[in-house]
Design a protein around this motif. Structure first.
Motif, PDB file in Angstrom:
ATOM      1  N   SER A  22      51.295  26.340  28.815  1.00  0.00           N
ATOM      2  CA  SER A  22      52.302  26.944  29.674  1.00  0.00           C
ATOM      3  C   SER A  22      53.569  26.095  29.658  1.00  0.00           C
ATOM      4  O   SER A  22      53.521  24.885  29.515  1.00  0.00           O
ATOM      5  CB  SER A  22      51.768  27.076  31.101  1.00  0.00           C
ATOM      6  N   ALA A  23      54.695  26.743  29.806  1.00  0.00           N
ATOM      7  CA  ALA A  23      55.977  26.036  29.835  1.00  0.00           C
ATOM      8  C   ALA A  23      56.060  25.226  31.119  1.00  0.00           C
ATOM      9  O   ALA A  23      55.578  25.636  32.158  1.00  0.00           O
ATOM     10  CB  ALA A  23      57.119  27.033  29.757  1.00  0.00           C
ATOM     11  N   SER A  24      56.691  24.089  31.031  1.00  0.00           N
ATOM     12  CA  SER A  24      56.865  23.250  32.200  1.00  0.00           C
ATOM     13  C   SER A  24      57.850  23.927  33.149  1.00  0.00           C
ATOM     14  O   SER A  24      58.914  24.368  32.731  1.00  0.00           O
ATOM     15  CB  SER A  24      57.392  21.888  31.764  1.00  0.00           C
ATOM     16  N   ALA A  25      57.475  24.023  34.395  1.00  0.00           N
ATOM     17  CA  ALA A  25      58.349  24.665  35.372  1.00  0.00           C
ATOM     18  C   ALA A  25      58.236  23.952  36.708  1.00  0.00           C
ATOM     19  O   ALA A  25      57.209  23.384  37.030  1.00  0.00           O
ATOM     20  CB  ALA A  25      57.969  26.134  35.536  1.00  0.00           C
ATOM     21  N   ALA A  26      59.311  24.002  37.443  1.00  0.00           N
ATOM     22  CA  ALA A  26      59.293  23.506  38.813  1.00  0.00           C
ATOM     23  C   ALA A  26      58.637  24.585  39.669  1.00  0.00           C
ATOM     24  O   ALA A  26      58.918  25.762  39.508  1.00  0.00           O
ATOM     25  CB  ALA A  26      60.710  23.237  39.286  1.00  0.00           C
ATOM     26  N   THR A  27      57.776  24.180  40.563  1.00  0.00           N
ATOM     27  CA  THR A  27      57.100  25.135  41.435  1.00  0.00           C
ATOM     28  C   THR A  27      57.822  25.163  42.777  1.00  0.00           C
ATOM     29  O   THR A  27      58.060  24.125  43.374  1.00  0.00           O
ATOM     30  CB  THR A  27      55.628  24.739  41.632  1.00  0.00           C
ATOM     31  N   GLY A  28      58.173  26.343  43.216  1.00  0.00           N
ATOM     32  CA  GLY A  28      58.858  26.495  44.490  1.00  0.00           C
ATOM     33  C   GLY A  28      60.146  27.286  44.333  1.00  0.00           C
ATOM     34  O   GLY A  28      60.348  27.990  43.353  1.00  0.00           O
ATOM     35  N   GLN A  29      61.017  27.141  45.312  1.00  0.00           N
ATOM     36  CA  GLN A  29      62.253  27.933  45.323  1.00  0.00           C
ATOM     37  C   GLN A  29      63.479  27.041  45.494  1.00  0.00           C
ATOM     38  O   GLN A  29      63.471  26.093  46.273  1.00  0.00           O
ATOM     39  CB  GLN A  29      62.206  28.953  46.454  1.00  0.00           C
ATOM     40  N   ASP A  69      77.489  27.201  47.290  1.00  0.00           N
ATOM     41  CA  ASP A  69      77.453  25.982  48.103  1.00  0.00           C
ATOM     42  C   ASP A  69      76.128  25.893  48.841  1.00  0.00           C
ATOM     43  O   ASP A  69      75.271  26.768  48.699  1.00  0.00           O
ATOM     44  CB  ASP A  69      78.633  25.949  49.085  1.00  0.00           C
ATOM     45  N   SER A  70      75.961  24.857  49.601  1.00  0.00           N
ATOM     46  CA  SER A  70      74.777  24.626  50.450  1.00  0.00           C
ATOM     47  C   SER A  70      73.457  24.755  49.692  1.00  0.00           C
ATOM     48  O   SER A  70      72.541  25.444  50.142  1.00  0.00           O
ATOM     49  CB  SER A  70      74.779  25.607  51.635  1.00  0.00           C
ATOM     50  N   PRO A  71      73.298  24.062  48.553  1.00  0.00           N
ATOM     51  CA  PRO A  71      72.037  24.181  47.812  1.00  0.00           C
ATOM     52  C   PRO A  71      70.875  23.556  48.577  1.00  0.00           C
ATOM     53  O   PRO A  71      71.047  22.567  49.290  1.00  0.00           O
ATOM     54  CB  PRO A  71      72.323  23.418  46.525  1.00  0.00           C
ATOM     55  N   LYS A  72      69.700  24.167  48.429  1.00  0.00           N
ATOM     56  CA  LYS A  72      68.466  23.672  49.048  1.00  0.00           C
ATOM     57  C   LYS A  72      67.384  23.653  47.976  1.00  0.00           C
ATOM     58  O   LYS A  72      67.054  24.684  47.400  1.00  0.00           O
ATOM     59  CB  LYS A  72      68.012  24.596  50.185  1.00  0.00           C
ATOM     60  N   ASN A  73      66.850  22.481  47.703  1.00  0.00           N
ATOM     61  CA  ASN A  73      65.806  22.343  46.696  1.00  0.00           C
ATOM     62  C   ASN A  73      64.440  22.324  47.372  1.00  0.00           C
ATOM     63  O   ASN A  73      64.042  21.330  47.951  1.00  0.00           O
ATOM     64  CB  ASN A  73      66.008  21.065  45.881  1.00  0.00           C
ATOM     65  N   ARG A  74      63.722  23.419  47.272  1.00  0.00           N
ATOM     66  CA  ARG A  74      62.380  23.533  47.841  1.00  0.00           C
ATOM     67  C   ARG A  74      61.336  23.580  46.731  1.00  0.00           C
ATOM     68  O   ARG A  74      60.251  24.121  46.909  1.00  0.00           O
ATOM     69  CB  ARG A  74      62.268  24.769  48.739  1.00  0.00           C
ATOM     70  N   THR A  75      61.686  23.018  45.563  1.00  0.00           N
ATOM     71  CA  THR A  75      60.744  22.942  44.453  1.00  0.00           C
ATOM     72  C   THR A  75      60.069  21.568  44.468  1.00  0.00           C
ATOM     73  O   THR A  75      60.438  20.694  45.245  1.00  0.00           O
ATOM     74  CB  THR A  75      61.439  23.144  43.089  1.00  0.00           C
ATOM     75  N   ASP A  76      59.117  21.381  43.559  1.00  0.00           N
ATOM     76  CA  ASP A  76      58.433  20.098  43.461  1.00  0.00           C
ATOM     77  C   ASP A  76      59.074  19.171  42.424  1.00  0.00           C
ATOM     78  O   ASP A  76      58.483  18.167  42.046  1.00  0.00           O
ATOM     79  CB  ASP A  76      56.951  20.302  43.154  1.00  0.00           C
ATOM     80  N   GLY A  89      80.834  19.069  34.692  1.00  0.00           N
ATOM     81  CA  GLY A  89      81.587  18.673  35.878  1.00  0.00           C
ATOM     82  C   GLY A  89      80.809  17.720  36.763  1.00  0.00           C
ATOM     83  O   GLY A  89      79.801  17.131  36.377  1.00  0.00           O
ATOM     84  N   ASP A  90      81.308  17.568  37.975  1.00  0.00           N
ATOM     85  CA  ASP A  90      80.664  16.678  38.938  1.00  0.00           C
ATOM     86  C   ASP A  90      79.237  17.149  39.190  1.00  0.00           C
ATOM     87  O   ASP A  90      78.951  18.351  39.156  1.00  0.00           O
ATOM     88  CB  ASP A  90      81.433  16.668  40.256  1.00  0.00           C
ATOM     89  N   TRP A  91      78.345  16.194  39.479  1.00  0.00           N
ATOM     90  CA  TRP A  91      76.950  16.538  39.696  1.00  0.00           C
ATOM     91  C   TRP A  91      76.394  15.766  40.888  1.00  0.00           C
ATOM     92  O   TRP A  91      76.952  14.767  41.321  1.00  0.00           O
ATOM     93  CB  TRP A  91      76.115  16.272  38.456  1.00  0.00           C
ATOM     94  N   PHE A  92      75.272  16.278  41.389  1.00  0.00           N
ATOM     95  CA  PHE A  92      74.606  15.667  42.539  1.00  0.00           C
ATOM     96  C   PHE A  92      73.116  15.947  42.412  1.00  0.00           C
ATOM     97  O   PHE A  92      72.714  17.042  42.030  1.00  0.00           O
ATOM     98  CB  PHE A  92      75.153  16.262  43.848  1.00  0.00           C
ATOM     99  N   ARG A  93      72.284  14.954  42.743  1.00  0.00           N
ATOM    100  CA  ARG A  93      70.826  15.108  42.647  1.00  0.00           C
ATOM    101  C   ARG A  93      70.244  15.480  44.012  1.00  0.00           C
ATOM    102  O   ARG A  93      70.595  14.884  45.030  1.00  0.00           O
ATOM    103  CB  ARG A  93      70.183  13.808  42.177  1.00  0.00           C
ATOM    104  N   LEU A  94      69.328  16.440  43.999  1.00  0.00           N
ATOM    105  CA  LEU A  94      68.616  16.858  45.213  1.00  0.00           C
ATOM    106  C   LEU A  94      67.134  16.555  45.032  1.00  0.00           C
ATOM    107  O   LEU A  94      66.518  16.995  44.053  1.00  0.00           O
ATOM    108  CB  LEU A  94      68.806  18.361  45.454  1.00  0.00           C
ATOM    109  N   ARG A  95      66.558  15.834  45.968  1.00  0.00           N
ATOM    110  CA  ARG A  95      65.155  15.445  45.849  1.00  0.00           C
ATOM    111  C   ARG A  95      64.226  16.661  46.005  1.00  0.00           C
ATOM    112  O   ARG A  95      64.620  17.686  46.573  1.00  0.00           O
ATOM    113  CB  ARG A  95      64.814  14.346  46.843  1.00  0.00           C
ATOM    114  N   PRO A  96      62.998  16.525  45.542  1.00  0.00           N
ATOM    115  CA  PRO A  96      62.034  17.627  45.667  1.00  0.00           C
ATOM    116  C   PRO A  96      61.706  17.953  47.127  1.00  0.00           C
ATOM    117  O   PRO A  96      61.779  17.078  47.995  1.00  0.00           O
ATOM    118  CB  PRO A  96      60.785  17.097  44.958  1.00  0.00           C
TER     119      PRO A  96
END
Length: 113
Positions: A22-29, A69-76, A89-96
């Motif tokens: 299976s392809a690697s995927a983040a689980t969640g939304q 805007d207002s991104p929410k990372n609800r993945t693992d 462009g500019d970037w920002f990291r969002l934790r799992p």
């Protein structure tokens, strides 16, 4: 009887080897807010997005002059959001699981680790 068992085990092993992984995927939304071209407030989302692939966010592409805007990372997985399409462009990291940002963070694309 022993030959039949050996054949069954070998057949099962060959079958498992032939099935692609299976392809690697983040689980969640992953969620984000944006204003449509028509001026309506909307929420976009990606369910179980693929990992390691730059994804342009639906609704905030070249046809829409306003970014999301207002991104929410609800993945693992870690999500890196970008101000430009094509992960530029500019970037920002969002934790799992709990990573999120305010409406001040503008986004057009994302990649998941």
């Amino acid at each position: 009887m022993r030959l039949r068992s050996t054949c069954a085990v070998l057949g099962a092993a060959l079958l498992l080897a032939a099935v692609p992984g299976s392809a690697s995927a983040a689980t969640g939304q992953f969620r984000y807010d944006y204003v449509t071209v028509e001026g309506y407030e909307a929420t976009g989302f990606l369910n179980d997005p693929p990992s390691g692939e730059c994804l342009d966010l639906p609704g905030v592409g070249p046809e829409n002059p306003r970014p999301g805007d207002s991104p929410k990372n609800r993945t693992d997985a870690w999500a890196t959001v970008f101000a430009g399409s094509g992960c530029t462009g500019d970037w920002f990291r969002l934790r799992p699981h709990t990573g999120g940002a305010s409406e001040r963070l503008k986004v057009r694309s994302v990649v998941f680790d």
